[in-house]
Design a protein around this motif. Structure first.
Motif, PDB file in Angstrom:
ATOM      1  N   GLU A  99      -0.328  -5.603  12.295  1.00 12.46           N
ATOM      2  CA  GLU A  99       0.632  -4.500  12.157  1.00 12.46           C
ATOM      3  C   GLU A  99       1.873  -4.951  11.414  1.00 12.46           C
ATOM      4  O   GLU A  99       2.394  -4.246  10.544  1.00 12.46           O
ATOM      5  N   GLU A 100       2.363  -6.127  11.734  1.00 14.26           N
ATOM      6  CA  GLU A 100       3.568  -6.644  11.087  1.00 14.26           C
ATOM      7  C   GLU A 100       3.347  -6.800   9.582  1.00 14.26           C
ATOM      8  O   GLU A 100       4.207  -6.447   8.769  1.00 14.26           O
ATOM      9  N   LEU A 101       2.192  -7.302   9.197  1.00 12.17           N
ATOM     10  CA  LEU A 101       1.894  -7.496   7.776  1.00 12.17           C
ATOM     11  C   LEU A 101       1.736  -6.153   7.061  1.00 12.17           C
ATOM     12  O   LEU A 101       2.208  -5.982   5.930  1.00 12.17           O
ATOM     13  N   ILE A 102       1.085  -5.204   7.695  1.00 13.50           N
ATOM     14  CA  ILE A 102       0.825  -3.913   7.061  1.00 13.50           C
ATOM     15  C   ILE A 102       2.106  -3.115   6.884  1.00 13.50           C
ATOM     16  O   ILE A 102       2.355  -2.530   5.820  1.00 13.50           O
ATOM     17  N   ILE A 103       2.947  -3.102   7.897  1.00 15.44           N
ATOM     18  CA  ILE A 103       4.140  -2.259   7.864  1.00 15.44           C
ATOM     19  C   ILE A 103       5.287  -2.924   7.133  1.00 15.44           C
ATOM     20  O   ILE A 103       6.043  -2.278   6.408  1.00 15.44           O
ATOM     21  N   ARG A 104       5.440  -4.244   7.277  1.00 19.82           N
ATOM     22  CA  ARG A 104       6.660  -4.891   6.806  1.00 19.82           C
ATOM     23  C   ARG A 104       6.483  -5.813   5.595  1.00 19.82           C
ATOM     24  O   ARG A 104       7.449  -6.119   4.921  1.00 19.82           O
ATOM     25  N   ASP A 105       5.276  -6.290   5.338  1.00 17.34           N
ATOM     26  CA  ASP A 105       5.084  -7.287   4.280  1.00 17.34           C
ATOM     27  C   ASP A 105       4.223  -6.701   3.164  1.00 17.34           C
ATOM     28  O   ASP A 105       2.993  -6.682   3.247  1.00 17.34           O
ATOM     29  N   MET A 106       4.877  -6.196   2.114  1.00 13.39           N
ATOM     30  CA  MET A 106       4.147  -5.529   1.045  1.00 13.39           C
ATOM     31  C   MET A 106       3.187  -6.471   0.325  1.00 13.39           C
ATOM     32  O   MET A 106       2.148  -6.065  -0.173  1.00 13.39           O
ATOM     33  N   HIS A 107       3.535  -7.766   0.251  1.00 11.73           N
ATOM     34  CA  HIS A 107       2.693  -8.720  -0.462  1.00 11.73           C
ATOM     35  C   HIS A 107       1.373  -8.968   0.271  1.00 11.73           C
ATOM     36  O   HIS A 107       0.347  -9.245  -0.356  1.00 11.73           O
ATOM     37  N   SER A 108       1.393  -8.874   1.606  1.00  8.81           N
ATOM     38  CA  SER A 108       0.196  -9.171   2.397  1.00  8.81           C
ATOM     39  C   SER A 108      -0.494  -7.918   2.922  1.00  8.81           C
ATOM     40  O   SER A 108      -1.503  -8.014   3.609  1.00  8.81           O
ATOM     41  N   ARG A 109       0.042  -6.746   2.590  1.00  5.36           N
ATOM     42  CA  ARG A 109      -0.450  -5.508   3.184  1.00  5.36           C
ATOM     43  C   ARG A 109      -1.927  -5.267   2.876  1.00  5.36           C
ATOM     44  O   ARG A 109      -2.717  -4.955   3.776  1.00  5.36           O
ATOM     45  N   ALA A 110      -2.320  -5.401   1.605  1.00  2.59           N
ATOM     46  CA  ALA A 110      -3.706  -5.099   1.227  1.00  2.59           C
ATOM     47  C   ALA A 110      -4.684  -6.019   1.956  1.00  2.59           C
ATOM     48  O   ALA A 110      -5.717  -5.564   2.480  1.00  2.59           O
ATOM     49  N   ARG A 111      -4.348  -7.300   2.009  1.00  2.96           N
ATOM     50  CA  ARG A 111      -5.234  -8.246   2.694  1.00  2.96           C
ATOM     51  C   ARG A 111      -5.335  -7.918   4.179  1.00  2.96           C
ATOM     52  O   ARG A 111      -6.433  -7.940   4.767  1.00  2.96           O
ATOM     53  N   ALA A 112      -4.199  -7.602   4.810  1.00  5.60           N
ATOM     54  CA  ALA A 112      -4.207  -7.294   6.236  1.00  5.60           C
ATOM     55  C   ALA A 112      -5.017  -6.033   6.527  1.00  5.60           C
ATOM     56  O   ALA A 112      -5.759  -5.967   7.510  1.00  5.60           O
ATOM     57  N   MET A 113      -4.892  -5.018   5.663  1.00  2.00           N
ATOM     58  CA  MET A 113      -5.659  -3.793   5.876  1.00  2.00           C
ATOM     59  C   MET A 113      -7.158  -4.059   5.752  1.00  2.00           C
ATOM     60  O   MET A 113      -7.963  -3.473   6.481  1.00  2.00           O
ATOM     61  N   GLN A 114      -7.533  -4.932   4.851  1.00  6.69           N
ATOM     62  CA  GLN A 114      -8.946  -5.276   4.720  1.00  6.69           C
ATOM     63  C   GLN A 114      -9.446  -6.031   5.951  1.00  6.69           C
ATOM     64  O   GLN A 114     -10.581  -5.831   6.400  1.00  6.69           O
ATOM     65  N   GLU A 115      -8.597  -6.891   6.522  1.00  3.84           N
ATOM     66  CA  GLU A 115      -8.979  -7.599   7.741  1.00  3.84           C
ATOM     67  C   GLU A 115      -9.153  -6.620   8.908  1.00  3.84           C
ATOM     68  O   GLU A 115     -10.099  -6.747   9.699  1.00  3.84           O
ATOM     69  N   VAL A 116      -8.237  -5.658   9.002  1.00  2.00           N
ATOM     70  CA  VAL A 116      -8.359  -4.635  10.036  1.00  2.00           C
ATOM     71  C   VAL A 116      -9.645  -3.843   9.843  1.00  2.00           C
ATOM     72  O   VAL A 116     -10.396  -3.583  10.797  1.00  2.00           O
ATOM     73  N   ALA A 117      -9.916  -3.454   8.595  1.00  5.04           N
ATOM     74  CA  ALA A 117     -11.121  -2.679   8.311  1.00  5.04           C
ATOM     75  C   ALA A 117     -12.379  -3.461   8.691  1.00  5.04           C
ATOM     76  O   ALA A 117     -13.313  -2.910   9.288  1.00  5.04           O
ATOM     77  N   SER A 118     -12.409  -4.745   8.351  1.00  2.89           N
ATOM     78  CA  SER A 118     -13.580  -5.565   8.688  1.00  2.89           C
ATOM     79  C   SER A 118     -13.758  -5.660  10.200  1.00  2.89           C
ATOM     80  O   SER A 118     -14.884  -5.582  10.719  1.00  2.89           O
ATOM     81  N   TYR A 119     -12.652  -5.839  10.915  1.00  2.31           N
ATOM     82  CA  TYR A 119     -12.705  -5.926  12.376  1.00  2.31           C
ATOM     83  C   TYR A 119     -13.233  -4.619  12.971  1.00  2.31           C
ATOM     84  O   TYR A 119     -14.110  -4.620  13.852  1.00  2.31           O
ATOM     85  N   LEU A 120     -12.711  -3.487  12.468  1.00  3.14           N
ATOM     86  CA  LEU A 120     -13.117  -2.202  13.026  1.00  3.14           C
ATOM     87  C   LEU A 120     -14.557  -1.852  12.669  1.00  3.14           C
ATOM     88  O   LEU A 120     -15.239  -1.156  13.430  1.00  3.14           O
ATOM     89  N   LYS A 121     -15.036  -2.321  11.525  1.00  4.50           N
ATOM     90  CA  LYS A 121     -16.437  -2.068  11.159  1.00  4.50           C
ATOM     91  C   LYS A 121     -17.380  -2.616  12.219  1.00  4.50           C
ATOM     92  O   LYS A 121     -18.397  -1.986  12.554  1.00  4.50           O
TER      93      LYS A 121
END
Length: 403
Positions: A180-202
């Motif tokens: 959450e911290e990376l997605i909301i606050r860190d624009m440089h890491s947002r895309a990678r973090a969202m992909q990690e979340v997506a993989s986890y939820l899959k």
């Protein structure tokens, strides 16, 4: 601090030719906000009806944004989804957050599907669980004479409720919060973090297909829109959005509202003496301390607030600006628990109005009741150096309280 409502005198090359230079303002919803970001943003009401910012870092690098400052114009943008689109194109992902990033008519079917999940009746049924969790968190703090409010109460209260709703394992809480911290606050890491979340939820989605439970992921797996089952990308889009939405906004609202009570002991005492005032007080503090800024994308050339917005331009709609508009609220920067006709836009407006508003209201009201029952008169620690962060959701980084 520099007056951020003052137009620029220079003309950066990034400013499009159709933007009047007198409307260009160096304002960024991510930086330069001070520890009282609502006051900083509200100062924009002293300037033009609409401004253009070339330095809005919460957007894609190199893109400026229009910022309407009147609530009337903000509502116009949010209501007109045909002209002002919510669609987001990600260069490294085909993920769409559903229904947030869908426009009508597709949006309507998914919104209809999801509305019952967060109905007032369903949220009422959660009240005892919220109350028990809030009471336990407050009791864990009581004998310490103080706490770090965000870490000890504002974050674990809504997050704990939400991971139960999602059917997520509680022992992964720290991992979820790091994402959450990376997605909301860190624009440089947002895309990678969202992909990690997506993989986890899959993985969880696949598990629920085999063994559905009563959680939100199972609901998405079993859901239908227009008489057809959802495909894998749609299920994932719903689950990623729910994951992101459930980890941030209520924590931010709790933090700003409890800071207000800590700094206004007379109002804190009034609530202690009469709990019936708490719902109206929470509603007023939702207005005064709104936390969300959203962006739309013009699908055609259109006039707004006396300027021409070109196809492809960004428009940032701030709930803070809408909720502190002096044209709509008398003494808008004053928190008044007795304010009547409090028709605020803290939960946004139009087809994308926050689907979780009933849950947020219940968590704030119940959380405040249980905290005030357990914790004596509290104040902000005198040596506290409070820091606010901005972007899509405003937040306090820390809130040390003493009693």
């Amino acid at each position: 601090m520099q007056d951020q409502s003052t137009p620029r005198t220079s003309e950066p090359a990034a400013i499009p030719s159709h933007v009047p230079r007198e409307l260009v303002v160096d304002f960024d919803f991510r930086t330069g906000l001070s520890d009282r970001p609502h006051e900083t943003v509200a100062a924009l009401h002293n300037g033009p009806r609409i401004i253009y910012s070339p330095v809005n870092h919460h957007l894609k690098a190199g893109h400026g944004t229009w910022i309407p400052t009147w609530a009337e114009d903000i509502r116009k943008v949010l209501q007109d989804a045909e002209t002002f689109s919510s669609k987001v194109v990600r260069s490294n992902s085909d993920l769409t957050l559903i229904p947030l990033e869908l426009d009508p008519p597709m949006h309507g079917g998914f919104r209809t599907l999801m509305n019952p999940l967060f109905s007032p009746a369903r949220m009422k049924a959660l009240e005892e669980k919220i109350r028990e969790r809030a009471r336990n968190l407050a009791e864990n703090c009581r004998d310490n004479g103080g706490c770090e409010f965000i870490a000890d109460f504002a974050r674990p209260l809504p997050v704990g409720i939400f991971i139960d709703l999602m059917g997520l394992p509680a022992d992964n809480l720290e991992r979820f919060m790091a994402w959450e911290e990376l997605i909301i606050r860190d624009m440089h890491s947002r895309a990678r973090a969202m992909q990690e979340v997506a993989s986890y939820l899959k993985e969880l989605i696949a598990a629920r297909r085999k063994n559905p439970t009563g959680d939100l992921i199972s609901f998405a797996v079993q859901g239908q829109v227009d008489g057809r089952p959802l495909d894998d990308s749609e299920i994932l889009g719903i689950c990623v959005l729910l994951f992101m939405a459930g980890l941030d906004t209520v924590t931010s609202s709790l933090s700003f509202q409890f800071r207000h009570l800590a700094e206004h002991p007379d109002e804190q005492e009034r609530l202690r003496q009469d709990f019936s005032i708490i719902p109206a007080a929470v509603e007023e503090m939702f207005r005064a301390y709104a936390v969300v800024n959203t962006t739309r994308y013009a699908t055609r050339d259109v006039e707004l607030a006396g300027v021409t917005i070109k196809k492809g331009d960004n428009v940032t709609c701030s709930t803070i600006l809408a909720c502190r508009d002096p044209r709509e609220f008398e003494n808008p920067n004053l928190v008044d628990f007795d304010r009547s006709g409090n028709a605020h836009n803290a939960f946004s407006y139009g087809p994308h109005r926050c689907i979780g508003s009933h849950l947020a209201r219940r968590e704030l009201v119940v959380g405040m009741e249980e905290w005030l029952k357990v914790i004596p008169t509290f104040r902000v620690a005198p040596d506290a150096q409070l820091v606010a962060s901005g972007g899509g959701v405003f937040a306090l980084e820390t809130l040390p309280l003493l009693w």
